[in-house]
Design an enzyme around this catalytic site. Structure first.
Site, PDB file in Angstrom:
ATOM      1  N   ASP A   1       0.889  -1.352  -0.110  1.00 16.21           N
ATOM      2  CA  ASP A   1      -0.367  -0.179  -0.174  1.00 16.21           C
ATOM      3  C   ASP A   1       0.964   1.160  -0.067  1.00 16.21           C
ATOM      4  O   ASP A   1       2.345   0.936  -0.196  1.00 16.21           O
ATOM      5  CB  ASP A   1      -0.895  -0.028   1.208  1.00 16.21           C
ATOM      6  CG  ASP A   1      -1.958   1.744   0.798  1.00 16.21           C
ATOM      7  OD1 ASP A   1      -2.013   1.351   0.661  1.00 16.21           O
ATOM      8  OD2 ASP A   1      -1.989   2.045   2.882  1.00 16.21           O
ATOM      9  N   SER A   2       0.250   2.437  -0.127  1.00 15.20           N
ATOM     10  CA  SER A   2       0.184   4.037   0.230  1.00 15.20           C
ATOM     11  C   SER A   2       1.716   4.222   2.201  1.00 15.20           C
ATOM     12  O   SER A   2       1.992   4.448   1.972  1.00 15.20           O
ATOM     13  CB  SER A   2       0.456   4.681  -0.756  1.00 15.20           C
ATOM     14  OG  SER A   2      -1.146   4.685   0.467  1.00 15.20           O
TER      15      SER A   2
ATOM     16  N   CYS B   1      -4.732  -1.582  -1.118  1.00 11.73           N
ATOM     17  CA  CYS B   1      -5.309  -0.228  -1.396  1.00 11.73           C
ATOM     18  C   CYS B   1      -6.254  -0.175  -2.789  1.00 11.73           C
ATOM     19  O   CYS B   1      -6.109  -0.830  -3.248  1.00 11.73           O
ATOM     20  CB  CYS B   1      -3.525   0.261  -2.192  1.00 11.73           C
ATOM     21  SG  CYS B   1      -3.646   1.771  -2.742  1.00 11.73           S
TER      22      CYS B   1
ATOM     23  N   GLU C   1      -3.069   9.320   8.854  1.00  9.69           N
ATOM     24  CA  GLU C   1      -1.053   9.060   8.567  1.00  9.69           C
ATOM     25  C   GLU C   1      -1.206   9.922   9.691  1.00  9.69           C
ATOM     26  O   GLU C   1      -0.084   9.788  10.196  1.00  9.69           O
ATOM     27  CB  GLU C   1      -0.831   9.526   7.362  1.00  9.69           C
ATOM     28  CG  GLU C   1      -1.094   8.756   5.907  1.00  9.69           C
ATOM     29  CD  GLU C   1      -0.336   7.325   5.907  1.00  9.69           C
ATOM     30  OE1 GLU C   1       1.516   7.377   6.448  1.00  9.69           O
ATOM     31  OE2 GLU C   1      -0.889   6.517   4.957  1.00  9.69           O
TER      32      GLU C   1
ATOM     33  N   CYS D   1     -10.919   2.238   0.975  1.00  6.80           N
ATOM     34  CA  CYS D   1     -10.144   2.905   1.004  1.00  6.80           C
ATOM     35  C   CYS D   1      -9.293   2.789   1.816  1.00  6.80           C
ATOM     36  O   CYS D   1     -10.311   2.410   3.297  1.00  6.80           O
ATOM     37  CB  CYS D   1      -9.921   4.313   1.533  1.00  6.80           C
ATOM     38  SG  CYS D   1      -7.911   4.864   1.659  1.00  6.80           S
TER      39      CYS D   1
ATOM     40  N   HIS E   1      -7.729   3.185   4.362  1.00 12.14           N
ATOM     41  CA  HIS E   1      -7.216   3.352   5.326  1.00 12.14           C
ATOM     42  C   HIS E   1      -8.001   3.751   6.377  1.00 12.14           C
ATOM     43  O   HIS E   1      -8.043   4.176   7.416  1.00 12.14           O
ATOM     44  CB  HIS E   1      -6.721   5.184   5.003  1.00 12.14           C
ATOM     45  CG  HIS E   1      -5.746   5.229   4.366  1.00 12.14           C
ATOM     46  ND1 HIS E   1      -4.344   4.590   3.322  1.00 12.14           N
ATOM     47  CD2 HIS E   1      -4.125   5.632   5.393  1.00 12.14           C
ATOM     48  CE1 HIS E   1      -3.565   4.770   3.189  1.00 12.14           C
ATOM     49  NE2 HIS E   1      -3.642   5.645   4.310  1.00 12.14           N
TER      50      HIS E   1
HETATM   51  N1  DGL Z   1      -4.672   3.348   1.275  1.00 10.03           N
HETATM   52  C1  DGL Z   1      -4.848   3.982  -0.358  1.00 10.03           C
HETATM   53  C2  DGL Z   1      -6.460   3.193  -0.771  1.00 10.03           C
HETATM   54  O1  DGL Z   1      -6.646   1.668  -0.264  1.00 10.03           O
HETATM   55  C3  DGL Z   1      -5.176   4.935  -0.491  1.00 10.03           C
HETATM   56  C4  DGL Z   1      -3.874   5.810   0.188  1.00 10.03           C
HETATM   57  C5  DGL Z   1      -3.289   7.404  -0.258  1.00 10.03           C
HETATM   58  O2  DGL Z   1      -4.352   8.011  -1.336  1.00 10.03           O
HETATM   59  O3  DGL Z   1      -2.250   6.881  -0.940  1.00 10.03           O
HETATM   60  O4  DGL Z   1      -6.734   3.950  -1.749  1.00 10.03           O
END
Ligand code: DGL
Length: 261
Positions: free
Chosen positions: A6-7, A69, A148, A180, A182
């Protein structure tokens, strides 16, 4: 070994869900923290990063890739499947399947990054399976930085979540997809603001359940996975703030290793 990328923090909600569904399986996680966020980048950039992340995980011994992600899943799935010959999991289809199983009214809400929502992928996949479904989407670009930053219980976060969810609430959705990875860490606030009657679906737990189902029905493939209970955590940038938030998401002590992406 199961390879997950993931990012940033979001992938850890998938690692946590995999640890719960498949205890003992060895995993390797890569968080591309130096290049986060992905949700505001162009499709081609996210594809390039996803290919590089996958190469790294395979070099470390991954036998399966989980794109933890939604942003990468929405734009880079095809490129990964074309370039690599191993099971590749994206997080969107499992969340869609679960949402369609759960909804009673077929009024489904989706929240995600701008890239995911603009791609229209959730709506497309939901309508392919249920053309009568009504899908209401909202991009929530401020939520990734809040997560974050570790602002998980702040009044400002509650206020922003409420504002983002308002247009979905007035549509009387009965199911909400957290599109997402996150967002599951904000689930208590999201559930409170959308109302307790709405079923909140996390793409992180949905993909973990699907991988467990796959491995338990494919013993030959399952045998290729080592099960010594170890998970390696790698990031492309390491800050004390990330470390703190990462520990609270995984809910156990972890050691993050910094590598150059
Ligand atoms: N966690 C990522 C997702 O599921 C996105 C986070 C990002 O924008 O880097 O889309």
């Amino acid at each position: 070994m199961i390879g997950i990328f993931d990012s940033g923090i979001g992938g850890l909600t998938v690692v946590r869900a995999l640890m719960d569904e498949l205890p003992g399986y060895d995993m390797i996680y890569f968080g591309d923290t130096a290049r986060t966020p992905y949700g505001t980048k162009s499709g081609q950039t996210v594809i390039d990063y996803s290919l590089q992340n996958t190469e790294f995980l395979i070099k470390q011994g991954a036998k399966m890739i989980v794109m933890a992600c939604n942003t990468a899943s929405s734009v880079a799935t095809e490129a990964l499947k074309k370039n690599f010959d191993l099971p590749i999991y994206e997080v969107i289809s499992p969340a869609v399947r679960l949402a369609l199983d759960e909804t009673r009214t077929s009024a489904i809400g989706v929240i995600g990054t701008r890239a995911t929502i603009n791609s229209g992928i959730y709506e497309k996949k939901i309508k392919e399976q249920n053309p009568n479904a009504r899908v209401y989407s909202a991009a929530c670009p401020l939520l990734v930085p809040l997560v974050e930053e570790g602002w998980l219980r702040k009044p400002e976060t509650r206020m922003i979540v409420k504002k983002y969810l308002h247009p979905l609430k007035v549509r009387q959705i009965d199911t909400l997809i957290l599109g997402c990875t996150h967002y599951p860490v904000l689930k208590p606030i999201i559930q409170q603001k959308i109302g307790k009657r709405v079923r909140v679906i996390s793409s992180s737990t949905a993909v973990a359940a699907q991988i467990r189902e796959f491995l338990s029905s494919s013993p030959l493939i399952d045998r290729q996975f080592s099960k010594t209970g170890q998970t390696g955590f790698y990031v492309s940038d390491l800050t004390p703030q990330f470390e703190k938030t990462a520990r609270s998401v995984i809910r156990q002590p972890i050691r993050l290793e910094h590598i150059n992406s």
